[in-house]
Design a protein around this motif. Structure first.
Motif, short mmCIF file in Angstrom:
data_model
loop_
_atom_site.label_atom_id
_atom_site.label_comp_id
_atom_site.label_asym_id
_atom_site.label_seq_id
_atom_site.Cartn_x
_atom_site.Cartn_y
_atom_site.Cartn_z
N THR A 18 7.88 -27.45 85.57
CA THR A 18 8.07 -26.57 86.73
C THR A 18 8.22 -27.44 87.97
O THR A 18 7.41 -28.33 88.22
CB THR A 18 6.85 -25.63 86.90
OG1 THR A 18 6.63 -24.93 85.66
CG2 THR A 18 7.08 -24.64 88.02
N ASP A 19 9.26 -27.16 88.75
CA ASP A 19 9.45 -27.94 89.98
C ASP A 19 8.82 -27.23 91.16
O ASP A 19 8.21 -26.17 91.01
CB ASP A 19 10.94 -28.25 90.22
CG ASP A 19 11.75 -26.99 90.52
OD1 ASP A 19 11.16 -25.92 90.75
OD2 ASP A 19 13.00 -27.08 90.52
N GLY A 20 8.97 -27.84 92.36
CA GLY A 20 8.35 -27.28 93.56
C GLY A 20 8.89 -25.93 93.94
O GLY A 20 8.24 -25.17 94.66
N ALA A 21 10.06 -25.59 93.46
CA ALA A 21 10.65 -24.28 93.76
C ALA A 21 10.33 -23.28 92.66
O ALA A 21 10.94 -22.21 92.58
CB ALA A 21 12.15 -24.41 93.94
N THR A 22 9.38 -23.62 91.82
CA THR A 22 8.94 -22.82 90.66
C THR A 22 10.05 -22.55 89.65
O THR A 22 10.02 -21.58 88.90
CB THR A 22 8.28 -21.48 91.08
OG1 THR A 22 9.26 -20.66 91.67
CG2 THR A 22 7.11 -21.71 92.00
N LEU A 23 11.02 -23.41 89.63
CA LEU A 23 12.04 -23.32 88.58
C LEU A 23 11.47 -24.04 87.35
O LEU A 23 10.78 -25.07 87.46
CB LEU A 23 13.34 -23.96 89.05
CG LEU A 23 13.98 -23.31 90.29
CD1 LEU A 23 15.16 -24.15 90.76
CD2 LEU A 23 14.41 -21.89 89.98
N THR A 24 11.78 -23.51 86.17
CA THR A 24 11.17 -24.06 84.94
C THR A 24 12.22 -24.37 83.90
O THR A 24 13.33 -23.84 83.92
CB THR A 24 10.15 -23.08 84.33
OG1 THR A 24 10.83 -21.89 83.95
CG2 THR A 24 9.03 -22.78 85.30
N ASP A 25 11.83 -25.21 83.01
CA ASP A 25 12.61 -25.48 81.80
C ASP A 25 11.61 -25.64 80.66
O ASP A 25 10.49 -26.12 80.86
CB ASP A 25 13.46 -26.74 81.97
CG ASP A 25 14.48 -26.88 80.82
OD1 ASP A 25 14.81 -25.86 80.18
OD2 ASP A 25 14.90 -28.02 80.55
#
Length: 195
Positions: A18-25
């Protein structure tokens, strides 16, 4: 994940980033652990016994078989056994007490674990007939007709229908004096059974 202890079977490890923009993989992998270690079984020592050991006076003997020792690296192994030879049978778990016939019986143990790995060991049980045969009904007294010379010839009494014998092993019946002996007086005929 680092170093982990895995159980037998398939374990799925799912990773989520999860990145800082709450995008996930998401991605996953599996860890498969197979039990390739055989269990072990050790049969008891070979057993020898006599038919008289249990005091029953028959052609068999009851024997308590010492437990086989079995183990595995994982829980869930099972023990089975098969008896071949003089006495036959099969079962699961320990053998316990069995009535064995005269002769040699082989007990083969197989331990199987949860992954179908196996180990086999065997022992023998040898039973000997050490009890004398018993004449349960003997030939009754007989009267023979003398010939002109006041003699008579002994017949074969070993196969008389009234002769009854209790015996476990093959046996031979003999008589003394033997059949064909010429007698002229009261004669005792001895019947002997030998196994």
């Amino acid at each position: 994940v680092g170093t982990a202890t895995f159980d037998i079977g398939v374990t799925t490890i799912t990773y989520t980033v999860t990145d800082g923009a709450t995008l996930t993989d998401v991605d996953a992998m599996t860890v498969t652990v197979t039990d390739d270690e055989n269990p072990s079984v050790t049969a008891a020592a070979n057993v020898t016994a006599n038919t008289s050991d249990d005091g029953t006076g028959d052609c068999t003997v009851d024997i308590a078989i010492t437990d086989a020792v079995f183990s595995d690296n994982c829980p869930g192994s099972t023990l089975g056994w098969v008896m071949t030879g003089a006495t036959t049978g099969s079962g699961a778990g320990q053998v316990g007490t069995v009535t064995f016939d005269i002769g040699v019986t082989t007990i083969t143990y197989t331990v199987t674990d949860g992954s179908a790995n196996t180990d086999v060991d065997a022992m023998t049980v040898t039973v000997t007939d050490d009890e004398n045969p018993i004449i349960t009904t003997c030939v009754a007294d007989k009267e023979l007709i003398l010939d002109a010379s006041c003699n008579a010839t002994l017949p074969d009494y070993t196969s008389e229908p009234e002769l009854a014998i209790t015996e476990c092993s093959p046996y031979v019946v003999t008589q003394s004096p033997i059949a064909g002996t010429v007698i002229s007086d009261t004669t005792v005929v001895t019947i002997t059974v030998t196994d």
